[in-house]
Design a protein around this motif. Structure first.
Motif, PDB file in Angstrom:
ATOM      1  N   GLN A   1     -11.153 -24.282  17.261  1.00  0.00           N
ATOM      2  CA  GLN A   1     -12.363 -25.070  17.051  1.00  0.00           C
ATOM      3  C   GLN A   1     -12.040 -26.516  16.670  1.00  0.00           C
ATOM      4  O   GLN A   1     -12.779 -27.443  17.008  1.00  0.00           O
ATOM      5  CB  GLN A   1     -13.210 -24.412  15.964  1.00  0.00           C
ATOM      6  CG  GLN A   1     -14.647 -24.852  16.020  1.00  0.00           C
ATOM      7  CD  GLN A   1     -15.480 -24.292  14.893  1.00  0.00           C
ATOM      8  OE1 GLN A   1     -15.449 -24.779  13.775  1.00  0.00           O
ATOM      9  NE2 GLN A   1     -16.217 -23.248  15.179  1.00  0.00           N
TER      10      GLN A   1
ATOM     11  N   GLY B   1     -18.996 -25.240  20.557  1.00  0.00           N
ATOM     12  CA  GLY B   1     -18.512 -23.871  20.327  1.00  0.00           C
ATOM     13  C   GLY B   1     -18.175 -23.184  21.623  1.00  0.00           C
ATOM     14  O   GLY B   1     -18.153 -23.795  22.693  1.00  0.00           O
TER      15      GLY B   1
ATOM     16  N   PRO C   1     -14.192 -21.817  11.899  1.00  0.00           N
ATOM     17  CA  PRO C   1     -15.108 -22.685  11.157  1.00  0.00           C
ATOM     18  C   PRO C   1     -14.917 -22.683   9.639  1.00  0.00           C
ATOM     19  O   PRO C   1     -15.549 -23.482   8.971  1.00  0.00           O
ATOM     20  CB  PRO C   1     -16.486 -22.115  11.509  1.00  0.00           C
ATOM     21  CG  PRO C   1     -16.240 -20.686  11.811  1.00  0.00           C
ATOM     22  CD  PRO C   1     -14.903 -20.658  12.495  1.00  0.00           C
TER      23      PRO C   1
END
Lengths: 333, 333
Positions: free
Chosen positions: A267, A294, B59
């Motif tokens: 990410q 994403g 994340p």
């Protein structure tokens, strides 16, 4: 081949079964034939929306089934179009009397099989319209496609058309919105590594250690060119250059910027790509008013990214912002 | 090394900058020192919650900053603890007068640097409490840890403690809830492939083509054993066996089941893992009442998965269900 799977033949069945168990509050799954419908389908009086295609692009499409987006998703085998049977079954399962929209990525097999299913549904008095998604600017024709390929822009079409159906638009209206989004979204991707289809057991293509493929398709189909690895900013400039000049997007436009991971990309890299993409658009006077970052349209474990830009207007923005409740996209409820 | 980065030295700064641009509605980022705070920080009268640790697990934690979860996240260099300075700055930025909770994964550097920052904050009259997360059942001590490591269970602590702070619990109450979640959650992971830290440029460990590591740490630290690749169901049985016998979880328990991708795992595989995990728990009479499947605590592009089980009660379930609005977890608003 190293994968968290059992028998390669059962990959889709087992994954869909697990998906149904994990999201039983949202969806019901059928395993024979294989499709996923929102739990409260059919919704009486609402246009039903069905999408589908080969598996291996998760969360697309099953992850987008739920209020405010798709009524059903039909996953084929990995990277293989679903046959007309499950598409027909899904279409019937979501028909609430207002007709059904098929959202179909532009691959020859998908287009044909959705057409056949639509004909069969028509024979049972279900009105079906289809919108073909072809947002990939990379190549004109490709391995499995006449014309441009449908890639990550499909997610934006599905969200916005889903909101139009939810607010009560009729079939022609929902189809018009879907066509409008398709006409205003452009995408291009890059691959750093290939992926391995479970039933093949080998990478679908090879790239040298210092090589990347600009304009890759989501099944590993060839793109525009193979080049030596470059810094992320230079790669983004290539992708976004092709995207921006295509519509073209111009100064003063308000846009949604989607940075989509291909499945195996950390990410942290997606946000490095986002940073440069937003910077380039700002330099051109194009205002990013909505963002999405994403893994949405993936190619199994491929490392890479695609960048999509969608020109927004007030109506499309309001439909984007409307509540959605799916496994992969959720807000407003 | 093939990555979508520019200079390896700038990976975290550029990613955090991109994150701030993509989620400007939710967060404000500071780049010197580097931390991420919710946009409306400090929230007067509310306990502030700060977490952090090495980057590369996205994340976690920046993706969890926002109403209902964290007030701030402090990312260090990749796989490297943040220094006390940014932790102190983040703590001050979120202090709304009700004290600040530090949620710290149990790695020696993280624990020390959060302690130092807490001491510095105390000197400025900010009350700080820390909760140390150690949910990994794989090994007792590890490369960077005395005692058990903190891994994906941290996400559950952050969500539930965040909801407790949001409903107005005081610092002792929020800390008690966080401790309770930590006491009732257990995790174990597996790696199929290693990952490459950008400033190292080489894989942090190697695995043969037919080998996997059971009990892997989120920085690639050694786990319990290296074994030959097995079918997914057999791997899940190993992970879940170790998890279930540890608390132990028993028949009649209601639990949250988290299947967490390590970053490079196709989503289709996560659901194959979920399917078997749910099946095994059902066989033991353990009821899965909440589920979470996706990439939440990653190790860059590592392929692998971890399975976490959290024993729920009515209060923890209500706090889990409470609204949350962050980049990576969002519902109820």
């Amino acid at each position: 081949m190293k994968k968290l799977i059992n028998d390669p033949k059962n990959v889709v069945t087992e994954a869909v079964s697990g998906f149904g168990a994990a999201h039983a509050d949202l969806v019901t799954v059928s395993l024979d034939p294989i499709f996923i419908v929102r739990r409260d389908a059919p919704v009486s009086g609402k246009v039903g929306i069905v999408s589908g295609g080969g598996s291996g692009h998760e969360p697309m499409h099953g992850g987008f089934v739920g209020p405010g987006m798709l009524d059903a998703a039909v996953p084929g085998a990995v990277f293989t179009s679903p046959t007309p049977d499950p598409i027909l079954a899904a279409t019937k399962a979501v028909d609430g009397g207002a007709g059904v929209l098929h959202i179909v990525k532009n691959y020859t097999g998908d287009v044909l099989n959705f057409e056949t299913a639509a004909d069969l549904a028509a024979a049972e008095d279900i009105e079906v319209r289809a919108v073909i998604i072809n947002d990939d600017v990379a190549v004109k024709d490709s391995l499995y496609t006449a014309g441009r390929r449908g890639v990550a822009g499909t997610v934006l079409v599905e969200k916005i058309a889903g909101a139009a159906a939810e607010r009560g638009d009729d079939l022609a209206g929902v189809a018009e919105i879907a066509e409008r989004v398709n006409a205003q979204v452009r995408t291009m991707g890059v691959a750093l590594t290939p992926c391995v289809v479970p039933h093949a057991g080998e990478p679908s293509f090879t790239l040298a250690d210092d090589e990347i493929e600009i304009g890759i398709g989501i099944h590993g189909e060839p793109g525009r060119e193979r080049i030596k690895l470059e810094p992320a900013d230079a790669i983004v400039d290539r992708l976004l250059g092709a995207v921006v000049e295509d519509v073209p997007f111009v100064s003063g436009d308000k846009v949604l910027l989607l940075v989509n991971g291909m499945g195996g990309t950390p990410q942290i890299e997606l946000y490095i790509v986002y940073r440069r993409a937003a910077e380039v658009l700002a330099e051109k006077g194009i205002e990013v008013t909505r963002s999405l970052v994403g893994n949405f349209t993936t190619s199994l474990e491929m490392q890479g990214v695609s960048v999509s830009v969608l020109k927004l207007d007030d109506e499309l923005t309001a439909l984007w912002d409307a509540p959605v409740h799916t496994a992969a996209l959720r807000w407003g409820r």
